[in-house]
Design a protein around this motif. Structure first.
Motif, PDB file in Angstrom:
ATOM      1  N   VAL B  35       0.846  -1.195   0.000  1.00  0.00           N
ATOM      2  CA  VAL B  35       0.000   0.000   0.000  1.00  0.00           C
ATOM      3  C   VAL B  35       0.882   1.246   0.000  1.00  0.00           C
ATOM      4  O   VAL B  35       0.648   2.190  -0.763  1.00  0.00           O
ATOM      5  CB  VAL B  35      -0.942  -0.003   1.227  1.00  0.00           C
ATOM      6  CG1 VAL B  35      -1.627   1.345   1.368  1.00  0.00           C
ATOM      7  CG2 VAL B  35      -1.986  -1.094   1.055  1.00  0.00           C
ATOM      8  N   GLY B  38       2.523   1.632  -3.347  1.00  0.00           N
ATOM      9  CA  GLY B  38       1.501   2.059  -4.299  1.00  0.00           C
ATOM     10  C   GLY B  38       1.175   3.528  -4.135  1.00  0.00           C
ATOM     11  O   GLY B  38       1.077   4.275  -5.106  1.00  0.00           O
ATOM     12  N   TRP B  41       4.051   5.594  -5.418  1.00  0.00           N
ATOM     13  CA  TRP B  41       4.072   5.522  -6.877  1.00  0.00           C
ATOM     14  C   TRP B  41       3.005   6.437  -7.450  1.00  0.00           C
ATOM     15  O   TRP B  41       3.227   7.165  -8.409  1.00  0.00           O
ATOM     16  CB  TRP B  41       3.841   4.069  -7.298  1.00  0.00           C
ATOM     17  CG  TRP B  41       3.709   3.874  -8.779  1.00  0.00           C
ATOM     18  CD1 TRP B  41       4.734   3.777  -9.679  1.00  0.00           C
ATOM     19  CD2 TRP B  41       2.509   3.772  -9.536  1.00  0.00           C
ATOM     20  NE1 TRP B  41       4.237   3.619 -10.943  1.00  0.00           N
ATOM     21  CE2 TRP B  41       2.867   3.611 -10.896  1.00  0.00           C
ATOM     22  CE3 TRP B  41       1.155   3.793  -9.196  1.00  0.00           C
ATOM     23  CZ2 TRP B  41       1.926   3.474 -11.907  1.00  0.00           C
ATOM     24  CZ3 TRP B  41       0.220   3.657 -10.207  1.00  0.00           C
ATOM     25  CH2 TRP B  41       0.600   3.506 -11.548  1.00  0.00           C
ATOM     26  N   TRP B  42       1.825   6.430  -6.805  1.00  0.00           N
ATOM     27  CA  TRP B  42       0.726   7.267  -7.279  1.00  0.00           C
ATOM     28  C   TRP B  42       1.102   8.746  -7.183  1.00  0.00           C
ATOM     29  O   TRP B  42       0.871   9.519  -8.113  1.00  0.00           O
ATOM     30  CB  TRP B  42      -0.535   6.983  -6.446  1.00  0.00           C
ATOM     31  CG  TRP B  42      -1.624   7.967  -6.718  1.00  0.00           C
ATOM     32  CD1 TRP B  42      -2.321   8.118  -7.868  1.00  0.00           C
ATOM     33  CD2 TRP B  42      -2.108   8.969  -5.824  1.00  0.00           C
ATOM     34  NE1 TRP B  42      -3.223   9.138  -7.748  1.00  0.00           N
ATOM     35  CE2 TRP B  42      -3.113   9.680  -6.505  1.00  0.00           C
ATOM     36  CE3 TRP B  42      -1.798   9.324  -4.501  1.00  0.00           C
ATOM     37  CZ2 TRP B  42      -3.806  10.733  -5.918  1.00  0.00           C
ATOM     38  CZ3 TRP B  42      -2.479  10.367  -3.907  1.00  0.00           C
ATOM     39  CH2 TRP B  42      -3.474  11.062  -4.623  1.00  0.00           C
ATOM     40  N   ASN B  46       1.408  11.038 -10.406  1.00  0.00           N
ATOM     41  CA  ASN B  46       0.483  12.155 -10.504  1.00  0.00           C
ATOM     42  C   ASN B  46       1.233  13.466 -10.721  1.00  0.00           C
ATOM     43  O   ASN B  46       0.864  14.289 -11.556  1.00  0.00           O
ATOM     44  CB  ASN B  46      -0.320  12.225  -9.205  1.00  0.00           C
ATOM     45  CG  ASN B  46      -1.690  12.803  -9.443  1.00  0.00           C
ATOM     46  OD1 ASN B  46      -2.046  13.078 -10.583  1.00  0.00           O
ATOM     47  ND2 ASN B  46      -2.426  13.001  -8.381  1.00  0.00           N
ATOM     48  N   THR B  49       2.633  13.560 -14.273  1.00  0.00           N
ATOM     49  CA  THR B  49       1.566  13.806 -15.258  1.00  0.00           C
ATOM     50  C   THR B  49       1.145  15.269 -15.225  1.00  0.00           C
ATOM     51  O   THR B  49       1.007  15.912 -16.266  1.00  0.00           O
ATOM     52  CB  THR B  49       0.335  12.931 -14.935  1.00  0.00           C
ATOM     53  OG1 THR B  49       0.782  11.665 -14.533  1.00  0.00           O
ATOM     54  CG2 THR B  49      -0.565  12.809 -16.142  1.00  0.00           C
ATOM     55  N   ASN B  50       0.928  15.793 -14.016  1.00  0.00           N
ATOM     56  CA  ASN B  50       0.459  17.170 -13.913  1.00  0.00           C
ATOM     57  C   ASN B  50       1.492  18.163 -14.428  1.00  0.00           C
ATOM     58  O   ASN B  50       1.147  19.144 -15.078  1.00  0.00           O
ATOM     59  CB  ASN B  50       0.087  17.498 -12.471  1.00  0.00           C
ATOM     60  CG  ASN B  50      -1.283  16.953 -12.127  1.00  0.00           C
ATOM     61  OD1 ASN B  50      -2.099  16.754 -13.014  1.00  0.00           O
ATOM     62  ND2 ASN B  50      -1.507  16.690 -10.863  1.00  0.00           N
ATOM     63  N   ALA B  53       1.380  18.055 -18.111  1.00  0.00           N
ATOM     64  CA  ALA B  53       0.170  18.709 -18.618  1.00  0.00           C
ATOM     65  C   ALA B  53       0.348  20.219 -18.634  1.00  0.00           C
ATOM     66  O   ALA B  53      -0.187  20.917 -19.475  1.00  0.00           O
ATOM     67  CB  ALA B  53      -1.030  18.327 -17.768  1.00  0.00           C
ATOM     68  N   GLN B  54       1.118  20.747 -17.676  1.00  0.00           N
ATOM     69  CA  GLN B  54       1.339  22.193 -17.616  1.00  0.00           C
ATOM     70  C   GLN B  54       2.586  22.614 -18.383  1.00  0.00           C
ATOM     71  O   GLN B  54       3.006  23.762 -18.284  1.00  0.00           O
ATOM     72  CB  GLN B  54       1.467  22.638 -16.158  1.00  0.00           C
ATOM     73  CG  GLN B  54       0.167  22.548 -15.400  1.00  0.00           C
ATOM     74  CD  GLN B  54       0.370  22.774 -13.937  1.00  0.00           C
ATOM     75  OE1 GLN B  54       1.368  23.344 -13.525  1.00  0.00           O
ATOM     76  NE2 GLN B  54      -0.564  22.320 -13.141  1.00  0.00           N
ATOM     77  N   ASN B  55       3.171  21.673 -19.095  1.00  0.00           N
ATOM     78  CA  ASN B  55       4.328  22.006 -19.923  1.00  0.00           C
ATOM     79  C   ASN B  55       5.507  22.488 -19.087  1.00  0.00           C
ATOM     80  O   ASN B  55       6.218  23.410 -19.464  1.00  0.00           O
ATOM     81  CB  ASN B  55       3.925  23.068 -20.952  1.00  0.00           C
ATOM     82  CG  ASN B  55       4.872  23.058 -22.125  1.00  0.00           C
ATOM     83  OD1 ASN B  55       5.684  22.143 -22.253  1.00  0.00           O
ATOM     84  ND2 ASN B  55       4.791  24.076 -22.952  1.00  0.00           N
ATOM     85  N   LYS B  56       5.694  21.898 -17.908  1.00  0.00           N
ATOM     86  CA  LYS B  56       6.801  22.302 -17.035  1.00  0.00           C
ATOM     87  C   LYS B  56       7.948  21.322 -17.180  1.00  0.00           C
ATOM     88  O   LYS B  56       7.721  20.119 -17.273  1.00  0.00           O
ATOM     89  CB  LYS B  56       6.346  22.270 -15.566  1.00  0.00           C
ATOM     90  CG  LYS B  56       5.813  23.577 -15.065  1.00  0.00           C
ATOM     91  CD  LYS B  56       5.592  23.452 -13.579  1.00  0.00           C
ATOM     92  CE  LYS B  56       5.321  24.781 -12.947  1.00  0.00           C
ATOM     93  NZ  LYS B  56       5.088  24.652 -11.516  1.00  0.00           N
ATOM     94  N   THR B  57       9.161  21.832 -17.176  1.00  0.00           N
ATOM     95  CA  THR B  57      10.296  20.928 -17.231  1.00  0.00           C
ATOM     96  C   THR B  57      10.723  20.579 -15.810  1.00  0.00           C
ATOM     97  O   THR B  57      10.505  21.342 -14.878  1.00  0.00           O
ATOM     98  CB  THR B  57      11.478  21.588 -17.950  1.00  0.00           C
ATOM     99  OG1 THR B  57      11.692  22.860 -17.343  1.00  0.00           O
ATOM    100  CG2 THR B  57      11.191  21.767 -19.413  1.00  0.00           C
ATOM    101  N   ALA B 364       9.801  24.383  -8.215  1.00  0.00           N
ATOM    102  CA  ALA B 364       9.342  24.266  -6.834  1.00  0.00           C
ATOM    103  C   ALA B 364       9.744  22.940  -6.197  1.00  0.00           C
ATOM    104  O   ALA B 364      10.304  22.901  -5.101  1.00  0.00           O
ATOM    105  CB  ALA B 364       7.835  24.447  -6.780  1.00  0.00           C
TER     106      ALA B 364
END
Lengths: 337, 398
Positions: B35, B38, B41-42, B46, B49-50, B53-57, B364
């Motif tokens: 758990v 997991g 990893w989540w 996450n 992915t985020n 999605a915001q085009n951040k390096t 950040a």
């Protein structure tokens, strides 16, 4: 049974990660019923609360305009006061929906921070304020001075550039909060207070003796201040951008808060398109046809917003960069058609 | 029939597995681990992915980029052309400076307070009690604001600075200005002399302890050491040419230049941290001394030990065993509390790196991770040193 728990846990984890990545800001905002807007804690003319926590200022009115376009209610907005340091994290983490906080549009912020600027509400530039009794008449005389600056701003970088370019030394005294910067300057911790010249003009009146200080003539930078949204949500970006353009378009065609209802009967096709009498421009940004009418009805056009907020702090609009392009300024909106 | 028997057997072995305590304990630990893994990893997934999605390096490449801003107070050369990595070092050094100075001063003040609270002098004991009760019950942040704005408000402006020590030291609302002894050949010899005296002092102490053990005769090594520490470098200085090469602070158009400058942000932060932490250390010290039963003192008295010896040989060694573990916590607190520097503008690591550098670079996650690692490393190092010291002074059990 053990297997089941693991499957459930992993499944839950997967579904959570999926929902976090695909956020639709307009839907989220409509679902919660209000717009969350990041503003400065207190900069007169741009965003400041009164004794009853009613916010006012040009940045605040921009958020009210967005709320008016989405909800037909300029009060459907909640304000989050943010320091310069907190602002981008607050936006990219989803704590706020739009950042309207005297923020300078720069390349690195627009491309590398995961945010997108949608317009320029106010063209500004960085200036210096000094006590009159220092006898300084030009920023070029400031070698070896102690300079009060707010941290995490373009101001900090511009000051470093300016003093380096002119071969001068200085001693930066950096605070997190604009209020502390002003207090430290007022207490004599620094010789110079530097920030955007509009903020200098506004903050001068919060000093113990405003007449003992003056703003030097040099403007050392370009500071286009505007709202920004998270990257990756094009619909939300378009709403933010076109609400700003609607303010300008309305001014250009003489539609203001006082005459907007009259103007619904106007023969001018540009006005008819702006107010939603002709065409269905609202649907292009996921809003009802009268989106711009709502903005002007509740908040006014750019001139209304400027005169209500910025004129009182003593910054003339006529002849400045913030005048409409038809009068020689830079405020220009692409046509709504 | 045979099949159902087999099934029954299988079920029995399954149920007996569940009732097997060893299997059960392992199973639940593995489950918990899964758990946790997991969940971790989540979180990572996450975040990635985020950010995408915001085009951040992401990554640590930004550390070699030019920082582009200046820092008001730095122990190493720094300018706007320096990199973010150098900002990181400047921040660490400034944090270390205030933490180490703070720990030394807070320890001294704390021991004085702890002993004062136990003083038989009514006034001294009461004053120490009042100090401790007031200081430790007000939030540190408020105290820092008090010191900073009290220091700033009460000091004269630059042009009407207080002149101390015949115009060599200046005090104003921009800080404290001291003359700076520049390194020249004379000072090199003086430094060598000081180093020699320090090493000599160590051997002097060992020799005098052995002398007491062998002959019972005492040698006053502390006064002798202090006299040597003053006399030897002074003589060396005169012998090597008696040359002054000191930069004095001088007032130019705006500020004092030259000499050593202590900004008021540093002074206020140091004051705040020392005064606050000393209150807690004082209580720790009092607890340690009180924990040594009065029987020990009485026994020492009946053996005819002098007052000083009773304290040095009987009370303090036993008290230290109680004092050191909570003292370590106070040192850790002081180091971590120094991050409040950001409120009054002292350029520590939180201010310049986690503040300005984070904001200007937009990294950040990387910046906060590095800053947390710094505090973790500092805290673990402090713990390690204090644990080593604690083991050294622990009661040898036979």
């Amino acid at each position: 049974m053990n297997k089941k728990i693991v499957t459930i846990a992993l499944g839950a984890a997967l579904s959570l990660s999926a929902s976090a990545a695909l956020a639709d800001t307009l839907e989220d905002v409509q679902a919660k019923g209000y717009l969350q807007c990041g503003v400065t804690p207190s900069t007169p003319g741009f965003a400041s609360p009164d004794e009853n926590n009613n916010w006012s200022g040009i940045d605040v009115d921009y958020c009210r305009a967005m709320a008016a376009a989405i909800f037909d209610d300029p009060e459907a907005v909640r304000f989050t006061p943010l320091t310069s340091k907190e602002r981008f994290t607050a936006l990219s983490s989803g704590e706020i929906d739009v950042l309207s906080r005297t923020t300078t549009w720069t390349m690195s912020r627009d491309t590398n921070l995961g945010i997108s600027f949608t317009g320029v509400m106010f063209y500004d530039g960085q200036g210096f304020m000094v006590p009159k009794d220092l006898g300084v008449n030009s920023a070029l005389e400031l070698s070896d001075a102690a300079v009060c600056i707010e941290s995490g701003t373009t101001t900090e970088l511009n000051a470093a550039d300016y003093f380096a370019t002119n071969g001068m030394n200085y001693n930066p005294v950096v605070f997190e909060d604009q209020d502390e910067v002003v207090k430290a300057y007022d207490d004599g911790r620094c010789d110079v207070f530097t920030t955007d010249s509009s903020a200098l003009a506004a903050e001068r009146f919060s000093l113990a003796d405003p007449d003992a200080h003056k703003i030097l003539p040099q403007i050392i930078s370009k500071e286009p201040l505007g709202p920004s949204v998270r990257q990756g949500d094009d619909l939300w970006f378009n709403i933010s951008r076109w609400v700003y353009f609607a303010l300008l378009e309305a001014e250009e065609y003489g539609v203001n808060q006082a005459n907007v209802d009259e103007m619904l009967g106007s023969e001018n096709p540009s006005v008819r398109r702006l107010l939603g009498v002709e065409g269905e421009f609202g649907s292009y940004v996921g809003l009802p046809g009268d989106w711009a009418y709502r903005v002007i009805k509740h908040v006014g056009n750019y001139a209304d917003v400027y005169e209500r907020n910025v004129t009182p702090i003593g910054i003339e609009r006529a002849g400045s960069l913030n005048d409409l392009w038809t009068r020689g300024g830079l405020q220009y909106s692409p046509p709504i058609r | 029939m045979a099949k159902s028997q087999e099934q029954l057997h299988e079920r029995r072995s399954l149920s007996s597995l569940i009732y097997d305590p060893q299997f059960r304990s392992y199973a639940f630990q593995i489950l918990l681990l899964l758990v946790l893994v997991g969940f971790g990893w989540w979180i990572v997934q996450n975040t990635v992915t985020n950010l995408q999605a915001q085009n951040k390096t992401t990554g640590f490449d930004f550390l070699s980029n030019t920082a582009g801003f200046d820092i008001g107070f730095s122990l190493v050369p720094y300018s706007r052309e320096s990199t973010y990595l150098e900002v990181f070092y400047v921040g660490i050094l400034n944090t270390l400076l205030v933490a180490i100075t703070g720990i030394v001063l807070a320890t001294l003040l704390g021991f004085v307070l702890g002993i004062a609270r136990l003083s038989s002098n009514w006034i001294i004991a009461r004053l120490a009690t009042i100090y401790i009760e007031i200081i430790r019950n007000i939030p540190l942040l408020l105290q820092l604001f008090f010191w900073y704005f009290a220091v700033l408000k009460s000091m004269p402006s630059v042009r009407s600075s207080l002149e101390l020590v015949g115009g060599a030291v200046f005090l104003n609302n921009r800080g404290l200005y001291l003359p700076n002894p520049n390194a020249n050949s004379a000072f090199l010899w003086v430094q060598i002399a000081i180093a020699l005296v320090l090493v000599g002092g160590f051997f002097l102490q060992r020799w005098s302890i052995r002398r007491v053990e062998l002959t019972g005769e005492r040698f006053p090594y502390i006064p002798v050491f202090l006299v040597l520490l003053i006399v030897v470098p002074t003589v060396t200085w005169f012998v090597s040419g008696a040359e002054w090469n000191i930069t004095y602070p001088e007032l130019n158009r705006f500020n004092f230049q030259g000499g050593i400058q202590l900004p008021p942000e540093f002074v206020a932060l140091l004051f705040g941290l020392v005064i606050y932490t000393a209150a807690f250390i004082g209580e720790t010290v009092r607890a340690g001394i009180v924990s040594v039963s009065s029987g020990q003192t009485e026994a020492a008295q009946s053996l005819g030990l002098k007052n000083n010896d009773r304290l040095n040989l009987v009370v303090i060694p036993q008290a230290m065993r109680v004092i050191v573990p909570p003292l370590t916590s106070q040192y850790l607190n002081l180091t971590k509390n120094s991050s409040l520097a950001v409120a009054i503008g002292y350029p520590d690591i939180v201010n310049v790196f986690m503040g300005t550098a984070l904001n200007q670079s937009g990294k950040a996650i990387e910046v906060i991770f590095m800053t947390m690692m710094v505090y973790l490393t500092l805290s673990l190092l402090t713990s390690m040193i204090m644990n080593w010291y604690n083991a050294r002074i622990a009661l040898t059990e036979r």
